[in-house]
Design an enzyme around this catalytic site. Structure first.
Site, short mmCIF file in Angstrom:
data_model
loop_
_atom_site.label_atom_id
_atom_site.label_comp_id
_atom_site.label_asym_id
_atom_site.label_seq_id
_atom_site.Cartn_x
_atom_site.Cartn_y
_atom_site.Cartn_z
CD GLU A 62 22.16 -17.58 -44.87
OE1 GLU A 62 21.28 -17.14 -44.17
OE2 GLU A 62 23.18 -18.02 -44.17
CE1 TYR B 72 30.10 -6.68 -42.85
CE2 TYR B 72 30.17 -7.79 -40.52
CZ TYR B 72 30.52 -6.71 -41.54
OH TYR B 72 31.21 -5.67 -41.23
CB ALA C 284 32.84 -9.24 -38.33
CG ASP D 80 28.40 -17.21 -33.43
OD1 ASP D 80 27.37 -17.00 -32.83
OD2 ASP D 80 28.42 -17.95 -34.57
CE1 TYR E 47 20.20 -18.59 -33.60
CE2 TYR E 47 18.88 -16.52 -33.02
CZ TYR E 47 20.24 -17.02 -33.74
OH TYR E 47 20.89 -16.11 -34.17
CD GLN F 21 20.78 -21.80 -36.95
OE1 GLN F 21 21.01 -21.80 -38.07
NE2 GLN F 21 21.52 -21.00 -36.10
#
Ligand code: FAD
Length: 290
Positions: free
Chosen positions: A17, A49, A51, A110, A144, A175
């Site tokens: 990642e 990403y 936002a 989030d 998670y 996660q």
């Protein structure tokens, strides 16, 4: 290639990642990182990403496109939905399609108290269903091992995860966690709940104390004694902490692979040196089913 096909061919999958450079850094820095990550032959690279945050909306697509078209590696573009309406998501999907990026990690994102959520997508499962209904994309989702911080309990969290898979998620990325036992009990709950898609284990090598404090406050991962001792012992010796962090991550990965994990997703933090050190240690463990 769609992501689900990859897992039929390879076991374990190794993926990385990366995140788009911060606005104040030149975009070229990410290409220097990718030049080095390419040599490590990951099975795919995912791009986060943000936002309206650090990287800007176009950065993810541009970098994912370069991963595919310049580096010849399979990309996954992350996409969050909580601050977007359907038209905005469709515009993102159009851009990804135009660039030949057909794999998406569909996320809610989030909830930012300063950015009022839009109401077209309440959960990642809504985005997943929306993308699948449009067609043409393979969709992955987040999971998670220790439960998502907003979930009442682990059972509820697994039931929500099952909905995400039923909505069309073909692969899950976990996660980060530092205690493999947490991941194994999560896997057991997931399989009992009927979640059969490949689940990759998210591993973040710890390289400094600040990083770990930040990550733990964000995601609430529990810290085994062995890990805490390592941090406390080497916190004032950056090189020793880096080496110990790499060794800890390698130890986690070897155990996961020995236990038949579907894949390892390395949170590289855009640090090719660390990724290289880890890959050097697990080279022969990356066998293929082909
Ligand atoms: P969801 O799956 O929607 O879950 C969020 C919460 O809602 C959970 O508590 C879940 O149990 C609950 N829930 C889900 N469905 C329902 C339902 N139907 N009814 C009631 N409750 C429900 N964030 C970014 O901003 N950008 C990124 O690029 C990014 N990449 C990530 C990559 C990975 C591998 C992971 C693990 C996280 C990533 N995140 C990223 C963080 C993620 O956006 C946050 O953890 C966010 O709070 C939840 O996103 P989600 O997609 O897991 O949400």
């Amino acid at each position: 290639m769609h992501i689900s096909e990859l897992f039929q061919k390879k076991s374990p999958v190794l993926s990385f990642e990366i995140f788009p450079p911060k606005k104040e850094s030149p975009v070229e820095t990410i290409y220097q990182t990718l030049d080095e990550l390419q040599d490590l032959t990951p099975d795919f690279i995912s791009v986060t990403y943000s936002a309206g945050g650090t990287g800007g909306n176009h950065a993810t697509c541009d970098i994912a496109s370069a991963i595919k078209n310049k580096y010849g590696i399979l990309p996954i573009a992350h996409l969050t939905c909580v601050s977007s309406n359907q038209a905005e998501i469709n515009a993102q999907l159009d851009e990804l399609e135009k660039n030949g990026v057909y794999n998406i990690l569909a996320l809610r994102g989030d909830i930012n108290p300063n950015v009022p959520p839009k109401h077209d997508f309440a959960h990642a499962s809504d985005l997943t269903a929306f993308i699948k209904a449009r067609g043409g994309f393979s969709v992955s989702g987040a999971c998670y091992p220790e439960g998502h911080c907003e979930s009442e309990n682990l059972i509820e969290d697994i039931l929500h995860l099952k909905r995400k898979v039923d909505a069309g998620a073909e692969h899950l990325i976990s996660q980060l966690f530092f205690d493999n036992a947490m991941f194994y009990s999560f896997l057991e709950r997931a399989r009992i709940a009927g979640i059969t898609v490949p689940i990759e284990a998210g591993i973040m090598p710890v390289v400094n104390k600040k990083q770990i404090e930040r990550m733990v406050s964000l995601c609430g991962a529990s810290l085994p004694q062995k890990f805490v001792k390592m941090i406390n012992r080497y916190e004032h010796n950056p090189e020793a902490l880096r080496d110990a962090g790499i060794a800890y991550a390698v130890d986690q990965i070897v155990d996961l692979i020995a236990n038949g994990v579907d894949g390892i997703h390395l949170y590289t933090m855009n640090n090719p040196y660390i990724a290289r050190r880890i890959c050097e240690n697990i080279g022969a463990l990356r066998q293929t089913n082909e």
